[in-house]
Design a protein around this motif. Structure first.
Motif, mmCIF file in Angstrom:
data_model
loop_
_atom_site.group_PDB
_atom_site.id
_atom_site.type_symbol
_atom_site.label_atom_id
_atom_site.label_comp_id
_atom_site.label_asym_id
_atom_site.label_seq_id
_atom_site.Cartn_x
_atom_site.Cartn_y
_atom_site.Cartn_z
ATOM 1 N N ILE A 134 37.500 34.760 62.289
ATOM 2 C CA ILE A 134 38.918 35.029 61.954
ATOM 3 C C ILE A 134 39.173 36.477 61.553
ATOM 4 O O ILE A 134 40.221 37.038 61.854
ATOM 5 N N GLY A 172 33.857 33.745 51.457
ATOM 6 C CA GLY A 172 33.554 33.057 50.211
ATOM 7 C C GLY A 172 32.526 33.734 49.338
ATOM 8 O O GLY A 172 32.522 33.560 48.125
ATOM 9 N N THR A 191 34.024 37.967 47.887
ATOM 10 C CA THR A 191 35.315 38.169 47.239
ATOM 11 C C THR A 191 35.300 37.675 45.789
ATOM 12 O O THR A 191 35.521 38.439 44.859
ATOM 13 N N CYS A 193 45.377 35.661 52.546
ATOM 14 C CA CYS A 193 44.137 34.917 52.304
ATOM 15 C C CYS A 193 44.377 33.407 52.250
ATOM 16 O O CYS A 193 45.320 32.947 51.612
ATOM 17 N N LEU A 194 43.488 32.658 52.884
ATOM 18 C CA LEU A 194 43.618 31.196 52.859
ATOM 19 C C LEU A 194 42.862 30.591 51.677
ATOM 20 O O LEU A 194 42.986 29.406 51.401
ATOM 21 N N SER A 254 39.874 30.073 45.128
ATOM 22 C CA SER A 254 39.065 31.061 44.421
ATOM 23 C C SER A 254 39.453 31.144 42.941
ATOM 24 O O SER A 254 38.574 31.318 42.096
HETATM 25 C C1 HEM Z 1 39.017 36.639 44.806
HETATM 26 C C2 HEM Z 1 38.852 36.029 45.934
HETATM 27 C C3 HEM Z 1 39.429 36.450 47.254
HETATM 28 C C4 HEM Z 1 40.098 37.586 47.613
HETATM 29 C C5 HEM Z 1 40.470 38.758 46.727
HETATM 30 C C6 HEM Z 1 40.410 37.482 49.015
HETATM 31 C C7 HEM Z 1 41.068 38.453 49.748
HETATM 32 C C8 HEM Z 1 41.354 38.355 51.088
HETATM 33 C C9 HEM Z 1 41.910 39.413 51.898
HETATM 34 C C10 HEM Z 1 42.243 40.804 51.408
HETATM 35 C C11 HEM Z 1 42.047 38.941 53.152
HETATM 36 C C12 HEM Z 1 42.529 39.701 54.384
HETATM 37 C C13 HEM Z 1 41.332 40.157 55.164
HETATM 38 C C14 HEM Z 1 41.678 40.759 56.492
HETATM 39 O O1 HEM Z 1 42.749 41.268 56.699
HETATM 40 O O2 HEM Z 1 40.849 40.728 57.362
HETATM 41 C C15 HEM Z 1 41.597 37.578 53.136
HETATM 42 C C16 HEM Z 1 41.616 36.781 54.220
HETATM 43 C C17 HEM Z 1 41.058 35.528 54.240
HETATM 44 N N1 HEM Z 1 40.469 34.872 53.193
HETATM 45 FE FE1 HEM Z 1 40.301 35.525 51.310
HETATM 46 N N2 HEM Z 1 39.917 36.316 49.487
HETATM 47 C C18 HEM Z 1 39.313 35.641 48.452
HETATM 48 C C19 HEM Z 1 38.644 34.454 48.507
HETATM 49 C C20 HEM Z 1 38.564 33.661 49.619
HETATM 50 C C21 HEM Z 1 37.829 32.426 49.681
HETATM 51 C C22 HEM Z 1 36.997 31.800 48.555
HETATM 52 C C23 HEM Z 1 38.014 31.944 50.931
HETATM 53 C C24 HEM Z 1 37.475 30.664 51.479
HETATM 54 C C25 HEM Z 1 36.531 30.516 52.263
HETATM 55 C C26 HEM Z 1 38.858 32.884 51.654
HETATM 56 C C27 HEM Z 1 39.277 32.735 52.944
HETATM 57 C C28 HEM Z 1 39.985 33.679 53.662
HETATM 58 C C29 HEM Z 1 40.303 33.551 55.069
HETATM 59 C C30 HEM Z 1 39.943 32.413 55.977
HETATM 60 C C31 HEM Z 1 40.998 34.715 55.426
HETATM 61 C C32 HEM Z 1 41.537 35.101 56.795
HETATM 62 C C33 HEM Z 1 43.036 34.983 56.846
HETATM 63 C C34 HEM Z 1 43.600 35.450 58.155
HETATM 64 O O3 HEM Z 1 43.122 36.430 58.738
HETATM 65 O O4 HEM Z 1 44.551 34.824 58.614
HETATM 66 N N3 HEM Z 1 39.163 33.902 50.827
HETATM 67 N N4 HEM Z 1 41.177 37.246 51.881
#
Ligand code: HEM
Length: 492
Positions: free
Chosen positions: A106, A294, A297, A438-439, A444
């Motif tokens: 993704i 996971g 972050t 973020c999903l 988290s």
């Molecule tokens: C403090 C915890 C977290 C922070 C600060 C965070 C931050 C982010 C950020 C900045 C993105 C965008 C990344 C991009 O543009 O490529 C993102 C996307 C994503 N995050 Fe998190 N994340 C966290 C925890 C998690 C956790 C635990 C999961 C679960 C597995 C998760 C799943 C995802 C997914 C699947 C995306 C992709 C969304 C997309 O492109 O449509 N995140 N996250």
């Protein structure tokens, strides 16, 4: 004839010497060189430059490198790029090239492939079963991994690197959640598990790929040297970890996550999505994306949380008071609390938001417009040019967060009625902005609250004297030297 050849050679040699000195001087004085000289504190330097120049800055390299990068932290630009003109700013082929390690996962996909990944992951994590298993897995890891390991370190009076502990915790936890497999990286012996370490290692070369000219990192890759060597080794570590699990789970115990991704692959193959490999490769890419999401972050956020708590002792006692008031009275002793109860920990939630504001785990984002565009700040970005967005700077801008932006003030997140104040994502972009938000945000917070409450309730956490805690020059905002602390058991 001979004289002509000699003078010819002398002339060419003199020209070469002149050009070497000329280019050396240009390179030494170029803004690009300044970036490289400051790579060890890249986030600070970018923040300083952006704050001095009103939030947007065009970095130009010497003409022969053809480097032009627009840096921005202006919320209006962020909202424009990530939301209003979302379809003009895909990750793009260049991002995909740099992040080839992620394949069709993704984080490096766009358009149909991204929609497919997002739909599939959303269907998995919004299932009630996922929440039950999240709660069960987090407490199980706290009980069987975190507490025994921290008890061991505090009992022995040994210094412990909390960042390392949180990374191991998060890695085991996301593997359990996604793969129903516990790699057991969190135990007192701190075993070396190549895949677990590979996450931290891979992120630094990936950042350098953003600032080095493509031909240089490609040459390093071909020669198998430097950062590129580390990246190749990380790639191998991921594959060696994931492919055997995929094979064994396919044979013995089909997981929901496999079925979901397999269905996505089957239904879209030969349709409108171009996969870069077969089903096993698609599974590997999708799973690796989830492990990346996971592992780093939450562990990064909670590392900075404990740094901030350790340097702001008043907030430590406020968190403790809140736990004693909201969680403990039920049985008058420490107990594991559920997802619903975790919502009562408002002050702790506010501390986590402050940690994410000051130290967003993903500190930089990279975009490339398909069509030329003019940003709200008035800067023109040409087609396929590079735009780097510093989330780190947003939280440290007086124009966005006020004069006290550098202070740790959880209170700024609490409404007069005692709830959590909502801030627009372009002002608080830690979880990204717009359709690619973020999903894992909700899960988290749950996980981090459970871990943080357990530690604050059981131990007093004290930084080791003289230990310097600064961000590392990586895409993920790890603490460069870890978070070295001593733990003192409270009488629980
Ligand atoms: C403090 C915890 C977290 C922070 C600060 C965070 C931050 C982010 C950020 C900045 C993105 C965008 C990344 C991009 O543009 O490529 C993102 C996307 C994503 N995050 Fe998190 N994340 C966290 C925890 C998690 C956790 C635990 C999961 C679960 C597995 C998760 C799943 C995802 C997914 C699947 C995306 C992709 C969304 C997309 O492109 O449509 N995140 N996250």
């Amino acid at each position: 004839m001979a004289i002509f050849q000699y003078s010819h050679i002398i002339f060419i040699t003199l020209c070469t010497i002149y050009f070497i000195f000329y280019f050396k001087r240009i390179i030494r004085n170029s803004p690009l060189a300044k970036v490289f000289r400051n790579m060890h504190r890249a986030h600070e330097k970018i923040t300083q430059v952006l704050n001095e120049r009103g939030g947007t800055y065009l970095l130009r390299g010497p003409w022969f490198f053809r480097i032009e990068i627009l840096f921005t932290s202006d919320p209006a630009n962020i909202q424009h790029i990530f939301s209003k003109r979302f379809s003009n700013y895909p990750k793009g082929t260049e991002f995909r090239n740099k992040f080839e390690i992620l394949g069709d996962g993704i984080f490096s996909s766009d358009f149909e492939m991204w929609e497919l990944q997002r739909r599939t992951i959303l269907s998995l994590i919004s299932h009630a079963k996922f929440h039950t298993s999240l709660e069960r897995n987090v407490w199980e890891k706290i009980e069987t991994g975190l507490i025994p390991v921290l008890d061991y370190f505090s009992g022995q009076g040994i210094v412990v690197d909390l960042q390392e502990i949180f990374q191991r915790f998060a890695f085991d936890n996301i593997c359990q959640l996604v793969l129903e497999y516990d790699p057991g990286s969190l135990s007192a012996a701190l075993p070396y598990i190549p895949c677990e370490k590979a996450f931290s290692v891979a992120l630094q070369p990936l950042m350098y790929r953003h600032v080095l000219p493509e031909r240089i990192w490609k040459l390093q890759k071909w020669l198998k040297i430097g950062n590129e060597k580390k990246l190749t080794e990380s790639w191998k570590a991921f594959d060696d970890f994931l492919y055997p699990i995929i094979s064994s789970k396919e044979k013995n115990n089909r997981l929901d996550v496999f079925t979901a991704f397999e269905n996505a692959y089957e239904n879209n193959n030969n349709n409108n999505v171009n996969f870069s490999g077969d089903l096993r490769k698609f599974l590997r890419d999708s799973l690796l994306g989830l492990l990346f999401a996971g592992r780093d972050t939450t562990s990064t956020c909670i590392t900075w949380l404990f740094y901030l708590i350790a340097t702001n002792p008043l907030s430590e006692s406020k968190i403790l008071d809140e736990i004693e008031r909201e969680i403990i009275p039920v049985k008058n002793e420490w107990r594991f609390f559920n997802i619903e109860e975790s919502k009562k920990l408002v002050y702790l939630h506010a501390c986590l938001c402050e940690s994410l504001r000051l130290f967003p785990p993903l500190a930089l984002e990279y975009k490339s417009p398909i069509e030329s565009d003019t940003l709200p700040s008035g800067h023109f970005v040409s087609r396929n040019s590079k735009v780097v967005i510093s989330f780190y700077t947003v939280g440290r801008s007086e124009s966005v967060w006020g004069k006290d932006c550098l202070e740790f003030k959880p209170e700024r997140w609490i409404t007069p009625r005692g709830g959590i104040k909502h801030e627009p994502s372009y002002k608080f972009p830690a979880f990204n902005v717009g359709p690619r938000t973020c999903l894992g945000k909700e899960m988290s917070f749950i996980q981090m609250k459970m871990v943080a409450a357990t530690i604050v309730y059981r131990y007093r956490v004290r930084l080791v004297d003289g230990h310097l805690v600064v961000p590392r020059d990586s895409l993920m905002l790890h603490a460069k030297n870890g978070l070295k602390v001593r733990l003192f058991e409270r009488n629980v």
